[in-house]
Design an enzyme around this catalytic site. Sequence first.
Site, PDB file in Angstrom:
ATOM      1  N   ASP A   8       4.798  -8.040   2.027  1.00  0.00           N
ATOM      2  CA  ASP A   8       3.985  -6.864   1.731  1.00  0.00           C
ATOM      3  C   ASP A   8       3.049  -7.104   0.562  1.00  0.00           C
ATOM      4  O   ASP A   8       3.479  -7.524  -0.506  1.00  0.00           O
ATOM      5  CB  ASP A   8       4.950  -5.706   1.401  1.00  0.00           C
ATOM      6  CG  ASP A   8       4.301  -4.359   1.584  1.00  0.00           C
ATOM      7  OD1 ASP A   8       3.277  -4.282   2.280  1.00  0.00           O
ATOM      8  OD2 ASP A   8       4.819  -3.377   1.029  1.00  0.00           O
ATOM      9  N   SER A   9       1.777  -6.824   0.767  1.00  0.00           N
ATOM     10  CA  SER A   9       0.801  -6.977  -0.303  1.00  0.00           C
ATOM     11  C   SER A   9      -0.334  -5.998  -0.069  1.00  0.00           C
ATOM     12  O   SER A   9      -0.574  -5.576   1.063  1.00  0.00           O
ATOM     13  CB  SER A   9       0.257  -8.409  -0.306  1.00  0.00           C
ATOM     14  OG  SER A   9      -0.888  -8.487  -1.115  1.00  0.00           O
TER      15      SER A   9
ATOM     16  N   GLY B 169      -4.268  -1.499   6.925  1.00  0.00           N
ATOM     17  CA  GLY B 169      -4.525  -0.328   6.090  1.00  0.00           C
ATOM     18  C   GLY B 169      -4.779  -0.720   4.649  1.00  0.00           C
ATOM     19  O   GLY B 169      -3.854  -1.112   3.950  1.00  0.00           O
TER      20      GLY B 169
ATOM     21  N   CYS C 176      -2.719   6.660  -2.495  1.00  0.00           N
ATOM     22  CA  CYS C 176      -3.353   5.379  -2.810  1.00  0.00           C
ATOM     23  C   CYS C 176      -4.751   5.610  -3.375  1.00  0.00           C
ATOM     24  O   CYS C 176      -5.520   6.397  -2.828  1.00  0.00           O
ATOM     25  CB  CYS C 176      -3.437   4.544  -1.537  1.00  0.00           C
ATOM     26  SG  CYS C 176      -4.032   2.893  -1.851  1.00  0.00           S
TER      27      CYS C 176
ATOM     28  N   ASP D   3      -0.863   1.508   9.102  1.00  0.00           N
ATOM     29  CA  ASP D   3      -0.129   1.919   7.897  1.00  0.00           C
ATOM     30  C   ASP D   3      -1.010   2.783   7.002  1.00  0.00           C
ATOM     31  O   ASP D   3      -1.949   2.290   6.398  1.00  0.00           O
ATOM     32  CB  ASP D   3       0.332   0.657   7.147  1.00  0.00           C
ATOM     33  CG  ASP D   3       1.031   0.988   5.838  1.00  0.00           C
ATOM     34  OD1 ASP D   3       1.520   2.127   5.695  1.00  0.00           O
ATOM     35  OD2 ASP D   3       1.086   0.109   4.959  1.00  0.00           O
TER      36      ASP D   3
ATOM     37  N   ARG E   6       2.723  -6.754  -5.781  1.00  0.00           N
ATOM     38  CA  ARG E   6       2.019  -6.336  -4.555  1.00  0.00           C
ATOM     39  C   ARG E   6       0.520  -6.219  -4.832  1.00  0.00           C
ATOM     40  O   ARG E   6      -0.305  -6.350  -3.934  1.00  0.00           O
ATOM     41  CB  ARG E   6       2.581  -4.989  -4.090  1.00  0.00           C
ATOM     42  CG  ARG E   6       2.103  -4.562  -2.724  1.00  0.00           C
ATOM     43  CD  ARG E   6       2.745  -3.245  -2.277  1.00  0.00           C
ATOM     44  NE  ARG E   6       2.489  -3.016  -0.859  1.00  0.00           N
ATOM     45  CZ  ARG E   6       1.406  -2.404  -0.396  1.00  0.00           C
ATOM     46  NH1 ARG E   6       0.495  -1.968  -1.231  1.00  0.00           N
ATOM     47  NH2 ARG E   6       1.228  -2.242   0.906  1.00  0.00           N
TER      48      ARG E   6
ATOM     49  N   GLU F 245      -3.257   1.391  -8.773  1.00  0.00           N
ATOM     50  CA  GLU F 245      -4.027   1.667  -7.552  1.00  0.00           C
ATOM     51  C   GLU F 245      -3.328   2.760  -6.745  1.00  0.00           C
ATOM     52  O   GLU F 245      -3.376   2.786  -5.520  1.00  0.00           O
ATOM     53  CB  GLU F 245      -4.190   0.393  -6.712  1.00  0.00           C
ATOM     54  CG  GLU F 245      -5.134  -0.617  -7.342  1.00  0.00           C
ATOM     55  CD  GLU F 245      -5.371  -1.854  -6.486  1.00  0.00           C
ATOM     56  OE1 GLU F 245      -5.293  -1.744  -5.247  1.00  0.00           O
ATOM     57  OE2 GLU F 245      -5.629  -2.920  -7.067  1.00  0.00           O
TER      58      GLU F 245
END
Length: 488
Positions: free
Chosen positions: A249-250, A299, A306, A339, A402, A416
């Site tokens: 996940d990033s 996404g 976000c 996502d 991430r 973020e």
Amino acid sequence: MSLRIKQEALTFDDVLLVPAHSTVLPNTANLSTQLTKEIRLNIPMLSAAMDTVTETKLAISLAQEGGIGFIHKNMTIERQADRVRKVKKFESGIVSEPVTVLPNLTLAELAEMVKKNGFAGYPVVDGENNLIGIITGRDTRFVKDLSKTVSQVMTKKEDLVTVKEGASREEILELMHQHRVEKVLVVNDSFKLKGMITVKDFQKAEQKPNACKDEFGRLRVGAAVGAGAGNEERIDALVKAGVDVLLIDSSHGHSEGVLQRVRETRAKYPNLPIVAGNVATAEGAIALADAGASAVKVGIGPGSICTTRIVTGVGVPQITAIADAAAALKDRGIPVIADGGIRFSGDIAKAIAAGASCVMVGSMFAGTEEAPGEIELYQGRAFKSYRGMGSLGAMAKGSSDRYFQSDNAADKLVPEGIEGRIPYKGYLKEIIHQQMGGLRSCMGLTGCATIDELRTKAEFVRISGAGIKESHVHDVAITKEAPNYRMG
């Protein structure tokens, strides 16, 4: 002057699906879909690997409904692996490696084990794994002297109810009924313990026929890892714990560090299903597929919590991002996961029609009973906290890698995402019922009997601002909130 504008991009509120001739009734629509080539979901829903969304309880509930939850990584390696083990052990056809005890264990020590593991029945074995008895809550309930050993109070070998490996379900249930027991032990010809079957697991399987399970009848679960250094150990621990699918996940999956982590993990575990992301372009999706990803997550910045697009100025509106990635991966048979940005069941339908095989949601599941965190009261209403993994609070707890900021001191982090609260929503199964009901209705309206048909057959129209205004409730004050429609 050329601005190097690549294309016009659309998101959920820019489009609607077109109704078509249909022979499909909503209740006959088939919602099953592929997460990867190996893993089939019974509903196209995943829960986000966020620390206010997915831990053991939510992962269990979602798997029972037919989806998969991804345990977040804002915790120690051992704790994350333990969360995975708990989901895998919650419901098993056969508990293949049951927790056993030795006959010389004291009842005081046994009580500690019961407290730690959450169950009271343990097969008793000798040093060679030969079965010599079983101890359950019934054996210990009225014993006052806790210095007694297990061997003094256990049900002895000659009174045990056992079956050989490969026994049928009917045979096992008949034995349970005949002997009035809730646990049956599985042994081989030399009476070595091979597993344990409990009546609770049979009951759970009957109550939740749609559950997403592996070939051993255990619930499926995923877990997230980062791409930075030091994640090798975490990956090894999760694989050992029995994780079904790994999420690398990033915030920027089209980055060499992430691609390298996918390549290395694929080389070490050739058969492990790996989801990688996030990307928002065809090129990013292809790069992850080439590196060895089994599914690609799409996404950049659409999530409610976000701020990536605002802080960085970078992102692609979600419908276009999904469509581009899905078109690029179409011939490879690698599924796309949408996502972020999903607010209504109609958005799930639009994401799938754009090419996604399933959706990952955060805010939709945050605020449920099963999500981590306490219920807070504010101005007479119940809320739960919900934060982005790019928020300062989450980054300080471990998710900064991430966002490629793992070396930054806490006061130097550039967030973020934000931290907020979300109305308490009750049980997850009710949310899923409403969302999947909306998706079924969409499939009826568009004439699509399966998720695959919805992905390939359904057509869009582009709408204006007036079109979206007309689509929402207008010119009326809502006096009773609908369970599947909340504004704000």
